[in-house]
Scaffold this motif. Sequence first.
Motif, PDB file in Angstrom:
ATOM      1  N   LYS A 133       0.823  -1.215   0.000  1.00  0.00           N
ATOM      2  CA  LYS A 133       0.000   0.000   0.000  1.00  0.00           C
ATOM      3  C   LYS A 133       0.856   1.264   0.000  1.00  0.00           C
ATOM      4  O   LYS A 133       0.514   2.271  -0.637  1.00  0.00           O
ATOM      5  N   SER A 134       1.985   1.215   0.678  1.00  0.00           N
ATOM      6  CA  SER A 134       2.857   2.391   0.769  1.00  0.00           C
ATOM      7  C   SER A 134       3.822   2.508  -0.411  1.00  0.00           C
ATOM      8  O   SER A 134       4.599   3.463  -0.487  1.00  0.00           O
ATOM      9  N   GLY A 135       3.798   1.540  -1.319  1.00  0.00           N
ATOM     10  CA  GLY A 135       4.670   1.594  -2.487  1.00  0.00           C
ATOM     11  C   GLY A 135       6.114   1.249  -2.215  1.00  0.00           C
ATOM     12  O   GLY A 135       6.993   1.580  -3.021  1.00  0.00           O
ATOM     13  N   ARG A 136       6.392   0.579  -1.114  1.00  0.00           N
ATOM     14  CA  ARG A 136       7.782   0.270  -0.759  1.00  0.00           C
ATOM     15  C   ARG A 136       8.305  -1.010  -1.416  1.00  0.00           C
ATOM     16  O   ARG A 136       9.506  -1.289  -1.356  1.00  0.00           O
ATOM     17  N   ILE A 137       7.434  -1.772  -2.033  1.00  0.00           N
ATOM     18  CA  ILE A 137       7.861  -3.000  -2.703  1.00  0.00           C
ATOM     19  C   ILE A 137       8.198  -2.687  -4.157  1.00  0.00           C
ATOM     20  O   ILE A 137       7.390  -2.129  -4.898  1.00  0.00           O
ATOM     21  N   GLY A 138       9.419  -2.998  -4.544  1.00  0.00           N
ATOM     22  CA  GLY A 138       9.856  -2.736  -5.903  1.00  0.00           C
ATOM     23  C   GLY A 138       9.364  -3.816  -6.852  1.00  0.00           C
ATOM     24  O   GLY A 138       9.526  -5.011  -6.584  1.00  0.00           O
ATOM     25  N   LYS A 139       8.783  -3.405  -7.975  1.00  0.00           N
ATOM     26  CA  LYS A 139       8.250  -4.349  -8.957  1.00  0.00           C
ATOM     27  C   LYS A 139       8.785  -3.988 -10.344  1.00  0.00           C
ATOM     28  O   LYS A 139       8.750  -2.827 -10.741  1.00  0.00           O
TER      29      LYS A 139
END
Length: 229
Positions: free
Chosen positions: A81-87
């Motif tokens: 949700k916070s956008g901290r996972i890199g994809k």
Amino acid sequence: MDLLSRLLHRDGLMLIIDKPAGVAVHRGPKGGASLEDAFDQLRFGLPRPPALAHRLDKDTSGCLVLGRHRKALERLGRLFKSGRIGKTYWAVVEGAPVGQEGEIDLPLGRLDATRGWWMRPDPLGLPARTSWRVLGGSPDNALTFIEFTPHTGRTHQIRVHAQAMGWPILGDPIYGSGRREDSAPLHLHARAVSVPMQDGKPPVEAVAAPPEHMRAGLARCGWNGEAQP
């Protein structure tokens, strides 16, 4: 369905698997087989099977993150949700972009409430931002190999953004020209993921090889089977 052979990462908190293309991650309103049906293979001694921490479209392959228990799923939910996972995604698109890299900043909204999750560019929609860079292209400029990095997590974000830029993803049955029965499958692959699961420790990273159906298109664009920079 054998998911053990598709396991990319395993620890006490989460699993990362290489999702096959053409399989829904969970059972839809019309029923049918789904990836979740095979999650019992991935318990590894825990009392319950893992659960989805996020979603991939049915026709998208590659890195899919699962949480192994409630606390892990809560942590993963906050990270996504916070956008901290890199994809990182790989795609073969129709046509050729102008330039070698850029960013698409284009809000998205529902196309039509009666059409499920189909999306469209909408200035009043939710913010959606995707970076892209060209990794290769066919000599005739008919196809381009692009790496996409989504910075938000909207439904069908990369697919709609690519279409809006004038280079839809090859084989896309909704946003591209892949609507015929003899068309190619969707050429979109969740290539890599980076998960900062524990503070103070390096992120967990996983990479999935592109699926068989994308390899000819990638090769036309100059990919030789090796990892890209």
